[in-house]
Write a protein that holds these residues in place. Structure first.
Motif, PDB file in Angstrom:
ATOM      1  N   MET A   1       0.877  -1.028  -0.108  1.00  0.00           N
ATOM      2  CA  MET A   1      -0.027   0.052   0.043  1.00  0.00           C
ATOM      3  C   MET A   1       0.790   1.266   0.086  1.00  0.00           C
ATOM      4  SD  MET A   1      -3.244   0.407   0.357  1.00  0.00           S
ATOM      5  CE  MET A   1      -4.274   2.048   0.661  1.00  0.00           C
ATOM      6  N   THR A   2       0.502   2.118  -0.994  1.00  0.00           N
ATOM      7  CA  THR A   2       1.446   3.428  -0.847  1.00  0.00           C
ATOM      8  C   THR A   2       0.295   4.684  -0.537  1.00  0.00           C
ATOM      9  OG1 THR A   2       0.984   3.903  -3.430  1.00  0.00           O
ATOM     10  CG2 THR A   2       2.835   2.560  -2.741  1.00  0.00           C
ATOM     11  N   THR A   3       1.083   5.634   0.048  1.00  0.00           N
ATOM     12  CA  THR A   3       0.420   6.797   0.475  1.00  0.00           C
ATOM     13  C   THR A   3       0.518   7.716  -0.758  1.00  0.00           C
ATOM     14  OG1 THR A   3       1.114   6.304   2.568  1.00  0.00           O
ATOM     15  CG2 THR A   3       0.458   8.461   2.307  1.00  0.00           C
ATOM     16  N   PRO A   4      -0.416   8.599  -1.099  1.00  0.00           N
ATOM     17  CA  PRO A   4      -0.419   9.725  -2.076  1.00  0.00           C
ATOM     18  C   PRO A   4       0.705  10.959  -1.654  1.00  0.00           C
ATOM     19  CG  PRO A   4      -2.508   9.313  -1.844  1.00  0.00           C
ATOM     20  CD  PRO A   4      -1.778   8.639  -0.594  1.00  0.00           C
ATOM     21  N   VAL A   5       1.278  11.315  -2.601  1.00  0.00           N
ATOM     22  CA  VAL A   5       2.182  12.443  -2.604  1.00  0.00           C
ATOM     23  C   VAL A   5       1.310  13.528  -1.841  1.00  0.00           C
ATOM     24  CG1 VAL A   5       3.444  14.191  -3.756  1.00  0.00           C
ATOM     25  CG2 VAL A   5       3.950  11.699  -4.310  1.00  0.00           C
ATOM     26  N   SER A   6       0.011  13.697  -2.436  1.00  0.00           N
ATOM     27  CA  SER A   6      -0.543  14.943  -2.058  1.00  0.00           C
ATOM     28  C   SER A   6      -0.954  14.732  -0.484  1.00  0.00           C
ATOM     29  CB  SER A   6      -1.943  14.929  -2.758  1.00  0.00           C
ATOM     30  OG  SER A   6      -2.696  13.666  -2.766  1.00  0.00           O
ATOM     31  N   SER A   7      -0.722  13.391  -0.067  1.00  0.00           N
ATOM     32  CA  SER A   7      -1.051  13.423   1.509  1.00  0.00           C
ATOM     33  C   SER A   7      -0.036  14.089   2.528  1.00  0.00           C
ATOM     34  CB  SER A   7      -1.156  11.865   2.005  1.00  0.00           C
ATOM     35  OG  SER A   7       0.041  11.363   1.947  1.00  0.00           O
ATOM     36  N   ILE A   8       1.187  14.584   1.967  1.00  0.00           N
ATOM     37  CA  ILE A   8       2.220  15.298   2.734  1.00  0.00           C
ATOM     38  C   ILE A   8       1.774  16.702   2.586  1.00  0.00           C
ATOM     39  CG2 ILE A   8       4.524  15.945   2.671  1.00  0.00           C
ATOM     40  CD1 ILE A   8       5.228  13.447   0.726  1.00  0.00           C
ATOM     41  N   ARG A   9       1.701  17.065   3.732  1.00  0.00           N
ATOM     42  CA  ARG A   9       1.353  18.509   4.333  1.00  0.00           C
ATOM     43  C   ARG A   9       1.964  19.384   3.181  1.00  0.00           C
ATOM     44  NH1 ARG A   9       2.343  21.743   9.914  1.00  0.00           N
ATOM     45  NH2 ARG A   9       1.698  23.553   9.194  1.00  0.00           N
ATOM     46  N   ASN A  10       1.178  20.470   2.697  1.00  0.00           N
ATOM     47  CA  ASN A  10       1.553  21.380   1.656  1.00  0.00           C
ATOM     48  C   ASN A  10       1.744  21.132   0.311  1.00  0.00           C
ATOM     49  OD1 ASN A  10       1.600  23.650   3.773  1.00  0.00           O
ATOM     50  ND2 ASN A  10       3.665  22.799   4.321  1.00  0.00           N
ATOM     51  N   LEU A  11       1.700  19.699  -0.146  1.00  0.00           N
ATOM     52  CA  LEU A  11       1.781  19.066  -1.423  1.00  0.00           C
ATOM     53  C   LEU A  11       0.415  18.731  -2.003  1.00  0.00           C
ATOM     54  CD1 LEU A  11       5.108  17.247  -1.149  1.00  0.00           C
ATOM     55  CD2 LEU A  11       4.827  19.439  -1.734  1.00  0.00           C
ATOM     56  N   PRO A  13      -2.652  18.121  -5.447  1.00  0.00           N
ATOM     57  CA  PRO A  13      -2.726  17.579  -6.652  1.00  0.00           C
ATOM     58  C   PRO A  13      -1.570  17.938  -7.613  1.00  0.00           C
ATOM     59  CG  PRO A  13      -4.887  18.217  -5.720  1.00  0.00           C
ATOM     60  CD  PRO A  13      -3.698  18.984  -4.755  1.00  0.00           C
ATOM     61  N   ALA A  14      -1.541  19.236  -7.932  1.00  0.00           N
ATOM     62  CA  ALA A  14      -0.384  19.682  -8.850  1.00  0.00           C
ATOM     63  C   ALA A  14       0.836  19.036  -8.738  1.00  0.00           C
ATOM     64  CB  ALA A  14      -0.577  21.140  -8.950  1.00  0.00           C
ATOM     65  N   TYR A  15       1.378  19.103  -7.517  1.00  0.00           N
ATOM     66  CA  TYR A  15       2.613  18.535  -7.244  1.00  0.00           C
ATOM     67  C   TYR A  15       2.740  17.070  -7.400  1.00  0.00           C
ATOM     68  CZ  TYR A  15       7.254  20.246  -5.409  1.00  0.00           C
ATOM     69  OH  TYR A  15       8.268  20.790  -5.116  1.00  0.00           O
ATOM     70  N   GLU A  16       1.406  16.333  -7.016  1.00  0.00           N
ATOM     71  CA  GLU A  16       1.398  15.013  -7.214  1.00  0.00           C
ATOM     72  C   GLU A  16       1.443  14.620  -8.596  1.00  0.00           C
ATOM     73  OE1 GLU A  16      -0.936  11.655  -4.830  1.00  0.00           O
ATOM     74  OE2 GLU A  16      -2.297  13.016  -5.810  1.00  0.00           O
ATOM     75  N   VAL A  17       0.887  15.264  -9.380  1.00  0.00           N
ATOM     76  CA  VAL A  17       1.058  15.164 -10.955  1.00  0.00           C
ATOM     77  C   VAL A  17       2.370  15.289 -11.222  1.00  0.00           C
ATOM     78  CG1 VAL A  17       0.265  15.962 -13.361  1.00  0.00           C
ATOM     79  CG2 VAL A  17      -1.418  15.579 -11.467  1.00  0.00           C
ATOM     80  N   ALA A  18       2.907  16.434 -10.870  1.00  0.00           N
ATOM     81  CA  ALA A  18       4.297  16.697 -11.258  1.00  0.00           C
ATOM     82  C   ALA A  18       5.523  15.437 -10.813  1.00  0.00           C
ATOM     83  CB  ALA A  18       4.984  18.077 -10.884  1.00  0.00           C
ATOM     84  N   CYS A  19       5.198  15.063  -9.571  1.00  0.00           N
ATOM     85  CA  CYS A  19       5.734  13.909  -9.312  1.00  0.00           C
ATOM     86  C   CYS A  19       5.671  12.715  -9.866  1.00  0.00           C
ATOM     87  CB  CYS A  19       5.536  13.631  -7.770  1.00  0.00           C
ATOM     88  SG  CYS A  19       6.415  14.830  -6.725  1.00  0.00           S
ATOM     89  N   ALA A  20       4.579  12.284 -10.341  1.00  0.00           N
ATOM     90  CA  ALA A  20       4.265  11.261 -11.041  1.00  0.00           C
ATOM     91  C   ALA A  20       4.744  11.194 -12.356  1.00  0.00           C
ATOM     92  CB  ALA A  20       2.429  10.961 -11.418  1.00  0.00           C
ATOM     93  N   ARG A  21       4.824  12.376 -13.160  1.00  0.00           N
ATOM     94  CA  ARG A  21       5.599  12.592 -14.592  1.00  0.00           C
ATOM     95  C   ARG A  21       7.162  12.410 -14.172  1.00  0.00           C
ATOM     96  NH1 ARG A  21       3.617  17.536 -15.461  1.00  0.00           N
ATOM     97  NH2 ARG A  21       5.345  18.554 -14.517  1.00  0.00           N
ATOM     98  N   ALA A  22       7.597  12.400 -13.002  1.00  0.00           N
ATOM     99  CA  ALA A  22       8.974  12.370 -12.791  1.00  0.00           C
ATOM    100  C   ALA A  22       9.150  10.846 -12.358  1.00  0.00           C
ATOM    101  CB  ALA A  22       9.302  13.575 -11.909  1.00  0.00           C
ATOM    102  N   GLY A  23       8.173  10.058 -12.222  1.00  0.00           N
ATOM    103  CA  GLY A  23       8.191   8.726 -11.722  1.00  0.00           C
ATOM    104  C   GLY A  23       8.288   8.487 -10.279  1.00  0.00           C
ATOM    105  N   ILE A  24       7.822   9.569  -9.376  1.00  0.00           N
ATOM    106  CA  ILE A  24       7.685   9.475  -8.099  1.00  0.00           C
ATOM    107  C   ILE A  24       6.242   9.382  -7.808  1.00  0.00           C
ATOM    108  CG2 ILE A  24       8.267  10.730  -6.110  1.00  0.00           C
ATOM    109  CD1 ILE A  24      10.162  12.348  -7.374  1.00  0.00           C
ATOM    110  N   HIS A  25       5.741   8.021  -7.346  1.00  0.00           N
ATOM    111  CA  HIS A  25       4.403   7.708  -7.357  1.00  0.00           C
ATOM    112  C   HIS A  25       3.806   7.486  -6.141  1.00  0.00           C
ATOM    113  CE1 HIS A  25       4.364   7.170 -11.667  1.00  0.00           C
ATOM    114  NE2 HIS A  25       5.448   6.689 -11.439  1.00  0.00           N
ATOM    115  N   SER A  26       4.675   7.881  -5.055  1.00  0.00           N
ATOM    116  CA  SER A  26       4.207   7.744  -3.534  1.00  0.00           C
ATOM    117  C   SER A  26       5.022   8.745  -2.832  1.00  0.00           C
ATOM    118  CB  SER A  26       4.388   6.357  -3.098  1.00  0.00           C
ATOM    119  OG  SER A  26       5.561   5.850  -2.814  1.00  0.00           O
ATOM    120  N   ALA A  27       4.306   8.816  -1.603  1.00  0.00           N
ATOM    121  CA  ALA A  27       5.037   9.745  -0.700  1.00  0.00           C
ATOM    122  C   ALA A  27       6.169   9.012   0.044  1.00  0.00           C
ATOM    123  CB  ALA A  27       3.956  10.013   0.634  1.00  0.00           C
ATOM    124  N   GLU A  28       5.974   7.591   0.093  1.00  0.00           N
ATOM    125  CA  GLU A  28       7.147   6.981   0.708  1.00  0.00           C
ATOM    126  C   GLU A  28       8.440   7.194  -0.302  1.00  0.00           C
ATOM    127  OE1 GLU A  28       3.298   5.329   2.281  1.00  0.00           O
ATOM    128  OE2 GLU A  28       4.196   5.755   0.274  1.00  0.00           O
TER     129      GLU A  28
END
Length: 111
Positions: A1-11, A13-28
């Motif tokens: 189970m992974t935690t969404p990037v957007s679950s991190i305080r201050n990050l 949906p837009a940051y989550e999309v940018a992270c996914a584009r960069a290959g970073i798919h989880s807060a972990e």
């Protein structure tokens, strides 16, 4: 189970999309990379460099409010940002690669 990037305080949906584009798919994964390596991946994947975006990421990974960065700490982060920008961002190629990748013409460059 992974935690969404957007679950991190201050990050959000837009940051989550940018992270996914960069290959970073989880807060972990983001925490494991750390702010500097993650921001480098963001720049290499076509994100435009922006100092506030960088220090928001640094503060977020430390669990601090985004505007908590001040004084000497902010100056030190600016130096780190400038170094990452120089080593990871090619303004002409990154923009072109991002557009070509978005429309499916090329595959992303490996890191």
């Amino acid at each position: 189970m992974t935690t969404p990037v957007s679950s991190i305080r201050n990050l959000g949906p837009a940051y989550e999309v940018a992270c996914a584009r960069a290959g970073i798919h989880s807060a972990e994964a983001l925490h494991a990379l750390g702010a500097d390596a993650a921001y480098g991946k963001l720049l290499k994947s076509g994100s435009k460099p922006h100092f506030i975006g960088y220090y928001v990421l640094v503060m977020a990974l430390q669990g601090r409010p985004w505007n908590d960065c001040k004084g000497e700490e902010k100056k030190a982060l600016r130096k780190r940002f400038d170094a990452i920008k120089v080593s990871c961002f090619d303004s002409g190629r990154s923009a072109l690669d991002a557009i070509l990748d978005e429309i499916g013409v090329i595959e992303r460059r490996p890191d």
